[in-house]
Every structure is written in C-alpha cells, then in structure tokens.
Design an enzyme around this catalytic site. Structure first.
Site, short mmCIF file in Angstrom:
data_model
loop_
_atom_site.label_atom_id
_atom_site.label_comp_id
_atom_site.label_asym_id
_atom_site.label_seq_id
_atom_site.Cartn_x
_atom_site.Cartn_y
_atom_site.Cartn_z
N ASN A 109 -7.99 14.62 -32.77
CA ASN A 109 -9.31 14.43 -33.27
C ASN A 109 -9.91 12.95 -33.70
OD1 ASN A 109 -9.22 17.05 -32.63
ND2 ASN A 109 -9.55 17.84 -34.75
N HIS A 155 -56.08 2.87 -17.53
CA HIS A 155 -56.31 3.97 -16.64
C HIS A 155 -56.22 3.75 -14.94
CE1 HIS A 155 -58.00 5.93 -20.13
NE2 HIS A 155 -58.81 4.75 -20.43
N GLU A 289 -37.63 2.27 -6.45
CA GLU A 289 -37.95 3.65 -6.52
C GLU A 289 -36.53 4.29 -7.21
OE1 GLU A 289 -40.74 3.68 -2.74
OE2 GLU A 289 -38.80 4.37 -2.48
N TYR A 316 -14.35 19.59 -35.96
CA TYR A 316 -14.24 19.07 -34.46
C TYR A 316 -14.34 20.65 -33.66
CZ TYR A 316 -12.78 17.92 -29.80
OH TYR A 316 -12.63 17.72 -28.43
N LYS A 324 -18.38 12.85 -23.18
CA LYS A 324 -17.61 11.82 -22.57
C LYS A 324 -18.49 11.31 -21.13
CE LYS A 324 -13.76 12.11 -25.30
NZ LYS A 324 -14.44 13.21 -25.99
#
Length: 458
Positions: A109, A155, A289, A316, A324
C-alpha cells in the site's frame, strides 16, 4: 510469484488473477519502484534493521535489475501480479536470502503510493517543460506580429481590431496559469508516504524523514491512513491536464476556422495536415481536430477518478488501482498533444493581409468612429446611433467605413471631417489602446519584455 498466499489453500482462479493483476500497466513505473526500494533499504541499514552487507547486496541486485530492464535483457512478463512482485521475485532469484528482506517495514500500500507519487512528480516536470517550449514558440510569433492587425471577436462576430500578438498573448497567459497549477500540485504532493505501512505504520524503528530526504521529498506524510488512500494529487493533476487540453482545444478551434477558405488567416504546414481519399483539393487540419477531440478523453479520466473515489471509505481499497491507467493515459495524451501542437504552431504561416482586410470589412473600427464623435462634443449614446446608421449605409453600398465617402458621413452628421479616416484606420484604432494588457504597440512591447523575463527565469 505473489507477495501473499500463506493463509490460502487454493491457487487463485486464472480469471481472478488476470482481473486483479496490474502489471500490464504499472510496469510503467519500474524505475520508480526500484529507486524507492533502494532508498528504503538504505534507510533500513541506517536504522540497524539490515546489515551493511545485506543492504549492499540488495542495492546491487536492484541496480542490476534496473539496468537489465532498460537495456532490454530482462522483460517484464505477465505471470507476475504487479511490478512490485516482479522486482522482488527477480531480486530473490539473483541474490537469494537477502532479497527476502527487501519488504521489511513496508506494505504494498505505501509502496504503490510512493511509486505513483514519484512517477507523477517526474511527469509534472516533463509537462512543465513541454508547456514552456510551447510558450517560447508563442512568444516568438507574438514578437514578430506586434503590428499584424486582425479582428477581435465576441460571439464569433467581429468586434474590435487587435493584433495577432495580442490574440496569441491571451493563450500565453492561459499556459502561464497552467504551469503555475502544475507547480502548485508538485509542491502540495511532495511528501513521502513510504513508512506508512498498510494503514497503521509499523513497529520497526523507521526513519521516515531520512527516506523522504533520499527521495527528494519535502518530508514524510503525517497520517498513515491518508498516506495510502490519498489520490487528491492525481485528481488535481487530471484537473490541471483537463484545463491544459481545454486551452489547446480552444486554440485549435480558432486555427481550424482560420485555416478555412472563408478566413484564410493561416496556412497549416503540409507536415501537420492530411488530404482526402476522394477530394484532391483538400488539406485537412487533422492534428488540430484530433487535439480538440482528445480533450474529451482527458476529461473522462478526471470524471472517472472522481467517481471511483467518491464512495471509498478509509483506508486503501482495491478500487484505487483504477487510478493508474486513467492517469497514465491522460498524461501521455496531454504530452503528445502539447508536442504536436507546438510543432504545428511553429511551422504555421500567417496571412497578414487577409487578417487586416477582415478587420476593416467587419466594421471593427465602429467603436472608434463613435469615440471620434464623442471627442467633438456628441453624447456617446447619440454617437452610437449615428455610427449604427453609417454601418447600415455601408452594408447597403457594400463598402467599409474606410471606403465610405466623406459626403456620406456628413449627410448623417456634419461634424465629420477628413480626419475621420485617420481616426478609424487600423493602426490608429490599435495604437490608441496603450494601457497594460491592451493591443497597442507600446503596451505589447512591455508585455513581451515581461514574458521574455518570465521564460528566462522559469
């Protein structure tokens, strides 16, 4: 090899093993795992828990494993549950009995908490450097375009004239804030969890301050339960990465628009464009993009980890293993996008004339025309109405305010004189804006000097 199993009488089901295993992705921090282990045994020897001979044997063994992984002679394979068991099993194979003492005073841990912090800390440094490289390119483009006039938008409508330097300067500020966020995260997370054990510390006389100093942390974490269950720093990092991606995505959206036939403000270099399989004339802004698209992928990592953590009690829980893959992917995605975006920007060509003509034809100097009348004693609200009438006239005649004859001005308001054309030129409109943060030449020179100092010092 498993790091547990003494109380079990059956082998783990293969599907369970595969579902539980993390080595397919936590192998990414093999280096951090080994360096953390070397620091751990160095501390154990200092505290008299290991002998000098045991410490030296373990250290040499670990260094050999690291070297062999990096030169490709030792492969990290899937029969191991995680990177920790891989390293420890290989160490025992190489040095025998002393290798079994590596895990003294340590739990997986606090070990995985350390590895993830060390890995994240290293990646923050790389991300910070990539941001700086991008900002250096931005600074160069800004320095070369202090007097490149273009329309500013609100805008998506043309609003007032600015310069390319001023427009890009807005993104320079965004990326400056991004670097500041990364520094904050680095400082806040830079405390060492090793020595916290599974959740309640250990009875061994560890020197956590010494371990922290060996690994260049600011000190040890102060609560062992929090130490092994803290993922705040990853959530903060994913939030910062999401903001970086959002900034790049906004920038990419503008580049996509500017690269279109309708704008023609920029031309993306061939090396950062693609073509069409059927339309030979096409030159597509695919990199811009894709960066815009991958922003959602990084957002997804943030939302996923927040959702994972929201219902987890102390300390834990295995759910936390989900941090991860999400974090690794978000970091790799952001790093790749930063590198590609910087290259695209660095090689881009700018059509200065098209930008200036767009500013003129979009009535971006209308506010300055109203200010001209205010300077001659007309109330702003009345001046606003007069210029509105002139814009309608220009639209009807298909001309800009710069092209409208003086007699047409004077029909609507006799106060106008020949100097109106100078007052509403792009140069005058921009140059009159001299306060810090405005697009005027002198103001931009000051900002560029500030930016150059920032880049030099950071």
């Amino acid at each position: 090899m498993k790091l547990w199993g003494g109380r079990f009488t059956k082998e783990t089901n293969e599907l369970v093993h595969n579902f539980n295993a993390s080595i397919s992705y936590d192998k990414k921090f093999y280096k951090q795992d080994i360096l953390g282990s070397i620091a751990h045994v160095t501390m154990l020897e200092k505290q008299g828990i290991l002998t000098a001979e045991e410490k030296d044997a373990i250290t040499v063994g670990l260094q050999g494993i690291l070297m062999d992984i990096e030169n490709g002679t030792l492969a990290i394979t899937a029969e191991y549950e995680d990177i920790h068991s891989f390293v420890e099993a290989n160490l025992i194979d190489r040095i025998g009995e002393p290798g079994k003492k590596l895990h003294t005073g340590r739990s997986r841990n606090d070990q995985v908490a350390l590895d993830m912090k060390l890995y994240t800390r290293d990646e923050i440094v790389i991300l910070n450097d990539l941001l700086k490289e991008l900002m250096v390119i931005l600074h160069r483009i800004m320095s070369e375009n202090i007097d490149t006039y273009m329309p500013g938008f609100t805008h998506l409508q043309k609003a007032q004239p600015v310069t390319l330097a001023h427009h890009f300067g807005a993104y320079f500020e965004m990326f400056r804030r991004d670097r500041s966020r990364l520094r904050d995260i680095y400082d806040r997370m830079n405390y060492c969890p090793l020595g916290s054990g599974a959740l309640a510390g250990t009875t061994y006389p560890l020197n956590r301050d010494y371990t922290a100093s060996l690994l260049k942390f600011d000190g040890p974490t102060l609560n062992s339960m929090d130490s092994v269950s803290d993922r705040d720093y990853l959530i903060e990092l994913l939030s910062a990465l999401s903001t970086i991606m959002m900034h790049m995505s906004r920038f990419c959206e503008e580049i996509i628009l500017w690269n279109s036939n309708e704008y023609q403000f920029v031309e993306i270099d061939d090396s950062y464009s693609t073509g069409s399989s059927i339309m030979p004339q096409k030159k597509n802004p695919d990199i811009a993009e894709l960066i815009r698209g991958k922003t959602g992928r990084v957002y997804g990592a943030l939302i996923s980890l927040l959702t994972t953590m929201k219902g987890i009690p102390l300390a834990y829980n295995k759910d936390m293993q989900e941090d991860k893959e999400l974090t690794f992917d978000a970091i790799d995605t952001t790093k790749g996008c930063l590198a590609l975006f910087a290259g695209m920007l660095d090689s881009m060509k700018f059509n200065n004339k098209a930008m200036e003509n767009s500013a003129k034809n979009g009535f971006t100097n209308a506010t300055d025309a109203a200010d001209y009348l205010v300077g001659r004693g007309i109330a702003f609200r009345d001046a606003h109405d007069i210029i509105g009438q002139l814009v309608l006239l220009c639209l009807d005649k298909e001309v800009s305010l710069d092209e409208l004859p003086l007699e047409e001005y004077q029909k609507i308001c006799p106060v106008f004189d020949e100097d109106i054309y100078e007052a509403i030129s792009m140069k005058t409109c921009v140059e009159k804006r001299t306060t810090i943060g405005a697009p005027g030449h002198d103001a931009m020179v000051q900002i560029l000097a500030t930016n150059a100092k920032y880049l030099q010092e950071s």
